[in-house]
Design an enzyme around this catalytic site. Structure first.
Site, PDB file in Angstrom:
ATOM      1  N   GLU A  77       0.813  -1.226   0.000  1.00 28.73           N
ATOM      2  CA  GLU A  77       0.000   0.000   0.000  1.00 28.73           C
ATOM      3  C   GLU A  77       0.853   1.286   0.000  1.00 28.73           C
ATOM      4  O   GLU A  77       0.415   2.326   0.503  1.00 28.73           O
ATOM      5  CB  GLU A  77      -0.967  -0.008   1.184  1.00 28.73           C
ATOM      6  CG  GLU A  77      -2.017  -1.121   1.071  1.00 28.73           C
ATOM      7  CD  GLU A  77      -3.195  -0.898   2.000  1.00 28.73           C
ATOM      8  OE1 GLU A  77      -4.235  -0.433   1.522  1.00 28.73           O
ATOM      9  OE2 GLU A  77      -3.061  -1.195   3.200  1.00 28.73           O
ATOM     10  N   HIS A  96      -0.529   5.033   7.782  1.00 35.60           N
ATOM     11  CA  HIS A  96      -1.712   4.260   7.402  1.00 35.60           C
ATOM     12  C   HIS A  96      -1.935   3.218   8.486  1.00 35.60           C
ATOM     13  O   HIS A  96      -1.010   2.498   8.849  1.00 35.60           O
ATOM     14  CB  HIS A  96      -1.512   3.584   6.043  1.00 35.60           C
ATOM     15  CG  HIS A  96      -2.590   2.580   5.735  1.00 35.60           C
ATOM     16  ND1 HIS A  96      -3.923   2.915   5.758  1.00 35.60           N
ATOM     17  CD2 HIS A  96      -2.545   1.256   5.433  1.00 35.60           C
ATOM     18  CE1 HIS A  96      -4.647   1.843   5.465  1.00 35.60           C
ATOM     19  NE2 HIS A  96      -3.836   0.818   5.279  1.00 35.60           N
ATOM     20  N   HIS A  98      -5.056   0.527  10.685  1.00 30.27           N
ATOM     21  CA  HIS A  98      -6.373  -0.118  10.791  1.00 30.27           C
ATOM     22  C   HIS A  98      -6.752  -0.194  12.272  1.00 30.27           C
ATOM     23  O   HIS A  98      -7.234  -1.218  12.740  1.00 30.27           O
ATOM     24  CB  HIS A  98      -6.347  -1.541  10.218  1.00 30.27           C
ATOM     25  CG  HIS A  98      -5.589  -1.708   8.931  1.00 30.27           C
ATOM     26  ND1 HIS A  98      -4.674  -2.718   8.730  1.00 30.27           N
ATOM     27  CD2 HIS A  98      -5.619  -1.003   7.775  1.00 30.27           C
ATOM     28  CE1 HIS A  98      -4.160  -2.619   7.502  1.00 30.27           C
ATOM     29  NE2 HIS A  98      -4.712  -1.584   6.903  1.00 30.27           N
ATOM     30  N   HIS A 166     -11.884  -0.188   5.881  1.00 25.35           N
ATOM     31  CA  HIS A 166     -10.456  -0.508   5.847  1.00 25.35           C
ATOM     32  C   HIS A 166      -9.668   0.114   7.002  1.00 25.35           C
ATOM     33  O   HIS A 166      -9.096  -0.608   7.807  1.00 25.35           O
ATOM     34  CB  HIS A 166      -9.929  -0.047   4.480  1.00 25.35           C
ATOM     35  CG  HIS A 166      -8.472  -0.302   4.239  1.00 25.35           C
ATOM     36  ND1 HIS A 166      -7.901  -0.198   2.986  1.00 25.35           N
ATOM     37  CD2 HIS A 166      -7.457  -0.619   5.062  1.00 25.35           C
ATOM     38  CE1 HIS A 166      -6.617  -0.478   3.068  1.00 25.35           C
ATOM     39  NE2 HIS A 166      -6.312  -0.729   4.312  1.00 25.35           N
TER      40      HIS A 166
HETATM   41 MN    MN Z   1      -4.369  -1.199   4.832  1.00 21.44          MN
END
Ligand code: MN
Length: 237
Positions: A77, A96, A98, A166
């Site tokens: 990603e 980034h 989660h 996500h």
């Molecule tokens: Mn991800």
């Protein structure tokens, strides 16, 4: 120490702190724009953030190409990072994650709004990026620059964006800035989720969110929060 060495040291600390604070688990990542070349960024190879060491940090072009391919697996990603650096020249760090407490806001239409004072830094608006709008049914991962740029176009000038189904993308003017914002999002999310069991949430007003900060977080080069977070994560600040 050179700017690059300082940035790498801070980036390693950022990785460890995010893991220690439960913002990332085995997955998730933090990058920093290269201090000497704004068209490149620094990011570990595909290790879990809690394990990242200085020698794991690699250099990437904004399109996600490694400057030196050392044969190590790399995060798929990467376009989240490159596309945000491309769109936002002032951004020096991207995260980034989660984070489990943030996920409820990424799977419902309940907006993420600051409700506690230390979440003022996330700003009035946390937009939600819907990958399906432009790319239809996917595995939800951001694997192409087209997808990354679409995310950046929804993020616009905001500090963070939720990614439907996500997780989220968080920006900072420095590495500690991005890390603090990611932590504030988690604290704010948890307070809202727990508060909802008691009653209606009293969110901060736009005036409260934008009010001038009375106390300075960073005084004479000493950052109390960063010092605390580093020590808690078992690393030298
Ligand atoms: Mn991800």
């Amino acid at each position: 120490m050179s700017d690059l060495a300082t940035t790498i040291r801070q980036l390693v600390a950022g990785n460890r702190i995010l893991a220690n604070e439960g913002i990332v688990d085995a997955m998730g990542h933090i990058s920093a724009r290269h201090p000497d070349n704004p068209k490149r960024y620094l990011l570990s190879w595909a290790r879990s953030p809690g394990l990242v060491e200085a020698e794991d940090i690699m250099e990437f072009e904004l399109d996600g190409t490694p400057v030196k391919d050392n044969g190590k697996p790399i995060y798929i990603e990467r376009p989240i990072h490159g596309a945000i650096y491309e769109a936002r020249p002032e951004v020096m760090s991207v995260i980034h994650n989660h984070c489990y407490e943030i996920l409820p806001f990424a799977i419902t239409r309940t907006p993420m709004r600051p409700a506690v004072h230390n979440a003022r830094r996330i700003g009035e608006n946390v937009p939600v990026w819907e990958i399906r709008d432009k790319f239809g049914d996917t595995d939800l991962l951001v694997t192409t620059m087209d997808q990354g740029r679409d995310l950046a176009s929804v993020l616009r000038a905001n500090k963070a964006a939720l990614m439907r189904g996500h997780g989220c993308a968080v920006t900072g003017l420095t590495i500690p800035d991005a890390v603090q914002t990611a932590i504030s999002m988690k604290i704010n999310a948890r307070a809202i989720l727990q508060g909802m069991q008691l009653g209606e949430i009293c969110y901060l007003t736009p005036g409260e969110i934008n009010a001038k900060q009375a106390g300075a977080a960073s005084l004479k080069g000493f950052d109390r929060s960063w010092d605390y977070l580093c020590r808690k994560a078992g690393i030298a600040p």
